[in-house]
Design an enzyme around this catalytic site. Structure first.
Site, mmCIF file in Angstrom:
data_model
loop_
_atom_site.group_PDB
_atom_site.id
_atom_site.type_symbol
_atom_site.label_atom_id
_atom_site.label_comp_id
_atom_site.label_asym_id
_atom_site.label_seq_id
_atom_site.Cartn_x
_atom_site.Cartn_y
_atom_site.Cartn_z
ATOM 1 N N TYR A 247 0.859 -1.182 0.000
ATOM 2 C CA TYR A 247 0.000 0.000 0.000
ATOM 3 C C TYR A 247 0.892 1.227 0.000
ATOM 4 O O TYR A 247 1.828 1.319 0.803
ATOM 5 C CB TYR A 247 -0.914 0.020 1.231
ATOM 6 C CG TYR A 247 -1.822 1.242 1.298
ATOM 7 C CD1 TYR A 247 -1.608 2.231 2.253
ATOM 8 C CD2 TYR A 247 -2.868 1.419 0.406
ATOM 9 C CE1 TYR A 247 -2.427 3.341 2.325
ATOM 10 C CE2 TYR A 247 -3.691 2.540 0.459
ATOM 11 C CZ TYR A 247 -3.467 3.506 1.428
ATOM 12 O OH TYR A 247 -4.278 4.616 1.483
ATOM 13 N N ASP B 36 9.461 2.681 -0.532
ATOM 14 C CA ASP B 36 8.427 3.409 0.205
ATOM 15 C C ASP B 36 8.661 3.118 1.696
ATOM 16 O O ASP B 36 8.216 2.092 2.220
ATOM 17 C CB ASP B 36 7.039 2.955 -0.239
ATOM 18 C CG ASP B 36 5.956 3.681 0.554
ATOM 19 O OD1 ASP B 36 4.754 3.466 0.261
ATOM 20 O OD2 ASP B 36 6.292 4.427 1.503
ATOM 21 N N LYS C 252 4.879 9.843 8.418
ATOM 22 C CA LYS C 252 4.622 9.413 9.797
ATOM 23 C C LYS C 252 5.653 9.965 10.797
ATOM 24 O O LYS C 252 5.552 11.110 11.221
ATOM 25 C CB LYS C 252 4.530 7.883 9.831
ATOM 26 C CG LYS C 252 3.345 7.361 8.945
ATOM 27 C CD LYS C 252 3.218 5.877 8.986
ATOM 28 C CE LYS C 252 2.292 5.365 7.908
ATOM 29 N NZ LYS C 252 0.867 5.389 8.285
#
Ligand code: KE4
Length: 443
Positions: A159, A254, A282
């Site tokens: 994802y 990623d 994050k």
């Protein structure tokens, strides 16, 4: 009307049916799509009344009914230091009085950029954005412009945010909702995204041979966390590096989850691989909206205002978020920080394996640094296909039992538990004790 969250009798978990939460959720559903601002929060995969949070501190959350939880979501990994860390609160409070967004560059962006580049030597130039989706979308655009190719190869269960090109057999969120590719993504776009099974170099090789000189980039979670946690098998990342070089495609790591999570230098430090581009998010925002993409100078120089690849953002690099990131990263450089963090996760993982064995329920616990997932699977989980063999109904029952015992796990079999520096031995012991009685209740 201001929302008064009445304090109810604290009571033991499960004592009250979270009536205030239920009332506010009903009200939220009249205004917010599904009552939430991100689908996974609706608890569709686990059932029951979603949490409505009143406040948080350290490793704990309190809902509007006054119930307390040990939190293993930690804002989906952003809060590696725990909630409301005094250094971050202090930095944000101080910065707020100096302005939250200047619309122009501030020294704070330089400082945070220098910290990122120092931790990740493969990143020669960096651009801050406000979400992981923006970061990955922009990295792919830069890769396509640099290589003058259109195809992207990702991994089933991977994802990378919700931009169109990634909503093709995505993992987190979509997988949880059982949608293999989202309506609204034109098929012409979906055709530009290829998917291979994670940890399967033969499949990647086959795709490259089927599309010679057509693939702009491979984008990979170097430690998969959105199919649940699935670390790379030995040689997988090296193989991707070799195949992309051989074909002239770029390699994008990623590291929105793994960056500053599994090591200060992320997965690229642990596995000693230099990707061409990296995306982050994050942790670098310390709980405020910060993400970034960056990498090789010759690629990043294509991005405006230096080059023709356009990308922009109103709040990119805003001083408030920069200060939160600058209050976070130095704490991670303290000697022994990651050892202490990872040891907590290791103890939790080993304890969960033990209680699974005691109850005889088939399960696997994958752990990578301070990330872990308990799969109700009867075989090792190394990719999305094996993750999907998990008994999701049993996971949902386990989730609800744990929640009633004051332990908040990610509300999906296909997510990761995040352990923070704020989690204590008491938290871990309470979690293992709750797991033992929860597993007994669903056996
Ligand atoms: P955001 O756009 O949500 O900031 O980041 C997208 C993203 C990109 N790359 C990776 C590896 C990610 O894990 C994410 C977002 N992670 C999910 C949790 N699995 C965010 C939680 C949510 O969607 O509500």
């Amino acid at each position: 009307m201001a929302i008064e969250t009445t304090r109810r009798a604290e009571g033991a978990p499960g004592a009250n049916p979270r009536q205030v939460s239920a009332g506010l959720i009903a009200r939220a559903e009249k205004i917010l799509v599904g009552g939430v601002n991100s689908p996974v929060r609706a608890f569709k995969a686990v059932g029951g009344v979603p949490l409505m949070i009143d406040r948080a501190r350290g490793s704990h959350l309190w809902d509007v009914d006054g119930r307390e939880y040990v939190d293993y979501v930690c804002s989906w990994g952003a809060l590696i230091l725990g909630h409301a860390h005094h250094e971050i609160v202090g930095a944000i409070t101080d910065q707020a009085a100096r302005g939250t967004s200047y619309g122009m560059t501030s020294p704070l962006e330089i400082e945070l950029g220098e910290r990122v580049v120092r931790a990740l030597p493969s990143v020669e130039r960096v651009r801050f954005v406000s979400s992981g989706t923006e970061a990955t979308m922009s990295a792919v655009r830069a890769a396509r412009a640099f290589t003058k190719r259109d195809l992207i190869l990702k991994f089933e269960g991977g994802y990378h945010g919700h931009s169109d090109g990634f909503l093709v057999q995505a993992g987190s969120g979509l997988a949880t909702l059982g949608i293999s590719s989202s309506p609204g993504v034109p098929q012409t776009l979906a055709h530009l995204t290829l998917n291979a099974p994670y940890n399967d170099l033969a499949a990647v090789d086959e795709i490259f041979r089927a599309h010679p000189n057509e693939i702009a980039a491979v984008i990979v979670e170097p430690v998969a966390a959105n199919m649940g946690v699935s670390p790379p098998v030995s040689g997988f990342l090296e193989g991707l590096r070799k195949m992309t070089r051989r074909d002239g495609a770029l390699l994008i790591f990623d590291e929105v989850i793994s960056g500053f999570r599994i090591a200060l230098g992320g997965a690229q430090q642990v596995y000693n691989i230099a990707p061409d581009l990296t995306t982050l998010g994050k942790i670098i925002g310390g709980g405020l909206p910060v993400a970034a993409y960056g990498g090789r100078l010759d690629i990043m120089e294509m991005v405006a205002p230096l080059g023709p690849v356009y990308q922009a953002g109103t709040l990119s690099g805003n001083p408030l978020a920069m200060r939160a990131g600058l209050a976070t990263l130095p704490q991670l450089e303290v000697p022994g920080f990651y050892d202490a963090l990872n040891n907590k996760a290791k103890r939790l993982a080993e304890g969960l394996r033990l209680v699974l064995a005691e109850t005889g329920i088939p399960g696997r616990v994958n752990v990578a640094g301070s990330l872990l997932t308990l799969f109700f699977a009867d075989r090792p989980v190394r990719d999305y296909a094996t993750a999907e063999t998990s008994d999701c109904a049993r996971f949902a029952a386990f989730f609800r039992e744990m929640l009633n015992r004051g332990i908040f796990l990610p509300p999906s079999q296909f997510e990761a538990l995040f352990v923070s520096a704020a989690h204590t031995d008491v938290d871990i012991d309470a979690t293992l004790s709750a797991a033992r009685s929860s597993l007994a209740a669903i056996a």
